[in-house]
Design an enzyme around this catalytic site. Sequence first.
Site, PDB file in Angstrom:
ATOM      1  N   LYS A   1      -4.804   7.862  -7.190  1.00  0.00           N
ATOM      2  CA  LYS A   1      -4.012   7.377  -6.046  1.00  0.00           C
ATOM      3  C   LYS A   1      -2.574   7.907  -6.045  1.00  0.00           C
ATOM      4  O   LYS A   1      -1.994   8.108  -4.993  1.00  0.00           O
ATOM      5  CB  LYS A   1      -3.990   5.846  -6.032  1.00  0.00           C
ATOM      6  CG  LYS A   1      -5.287   5.215  -5.556  1.00  0.00           C
ATOM      7  CD  LYS A   1      -5.131   3.711  -5.470  1.00  0.00           C
ATOM      8  CE  LYS A   1      -6.316   3.078  -4.792  1.00  0.00           C
ATOM      9  NZ  LYS A   1      -6.105   1.664  -4.482  1.00  0.00           N
TER      10      LYS A   1
ATOM     11  N   ASP B   1      -4.260  -0.415   1.588  1.00  0.00           N
ATOM     12  CA  ASP B   1      -4.482  -1.595   0.741  1.00  0.00           C
ATOM     13  C   ASP B   1      -3.649  -2.790   1.225  1.00  0.00           C
ATOM     14  O   ASP B   1      -4.128  -3.928   1.244  1.00  0.00           O
ATOM     15  CB  ASP B   1      -4.123  -1.283  -0.720  1.00  0.00           C
ATOM     16  CG  ASP B   1      -5.156  -0.378  -1.378  1.00  0.00           C
ATOM     17  OD1 ASP B   1      -6.320  -0.359  -0.925  1.00  0.00           O
ATOM     18  OD2 ASP B   1      -4.808   0.307  -2.370  1.00  0.00           O
TER      19      ASP B   1
END
Length: 292
Positions: free
Chosen positions: A71, A107
């Site tokens: 990420k 997210d």
Amino acid sequence: MKITGKSKVFGIIGWPVSHSLSPVFHNAAFDYLGLDCCYVPLPVEVGRLDVAIKAISALNIAGLNVTVPHKEGVIPYLSELSKEAMMIGAVNTIKVSGERLLGYNTDGIGFITSLHEAGQSVSGRSILILGAGGAARAVVFAAANGSAEKIIIANRTAGKAESLKEQVQKHFPSVKVEATGMGYDDLREVSNKVDMIINTTSLGLKQGDPSPVPREFLHRDLFVCDLIYNPPETELVRYAKDLCRGYMNGLGMLLHQGAASFKLWTDIKPPVHIMRQALQDALQQRPSSGRM
Ligand code: ATR
């Protein structure tokens, strides 16, 4: 589901990715909408991220999710970052636009949407966030962006909580942010000052893990979120069921970060009910643990 010569390919890169539930619910959505698209797991070892990213355009991949441990590592390869991805310092979604790779982080919006679904909001709340890793960063910035009144970050390694606090304060100077450790006395001190607790640590993933917050510090004014979705009920959630005004696990966040990625790639409203059902069905058959 039919794959044709014209199918658009989406996928998830990470290591490992075999446990990922994203292929299940994205393919269910494509299937339901009759889109000629498919979503595949793409395991990419740490040292091979470079070649994997460079191949995206060459292979005509239409979009990717990115998971642990890539990420942060993908960022230098991307042409542009969304505001959220830049703040969080992590990307979970790549949209391919010609030769350009655009990085997003869904997210935070996934978390906020799942909270709204549970009838809750971060606005005006005093929130204790347990953990200071990747998942915590997404939630902390989403809470600050959603006008939380106060955010207390508690982490086993207190220095990491302190450094996250400083980064949040730089972006959101009007939000009160505190940092502390996660010991018994630290949590006793802060649990009465908050009306929401969010567990972003991995404590609770394993069978027999204790609750990150001792039972005696939970109270009626608290709404409790555990980002762990498998097991569906951690010890913390079990306590919250008895003692708090409400609770939720991490399944909604998993679903809604995926739905937000789907919307970015296709510009089509995601069929959330179909994705949720696919997720629930898959979890019923799957013993392994999971956390957003
Ligand atoms: P992710 O990106 O999924 O959030 P991570 O960055 O590895 O994962 O972060 C894991 C978080 O869980 C960290 O806050 C970690 O605390 P430390 O920073 O002290 O390592 C926390 N964590 C993991 N195991 C824990 C445990 N047994 N007790 C308390 N906190 C724990």
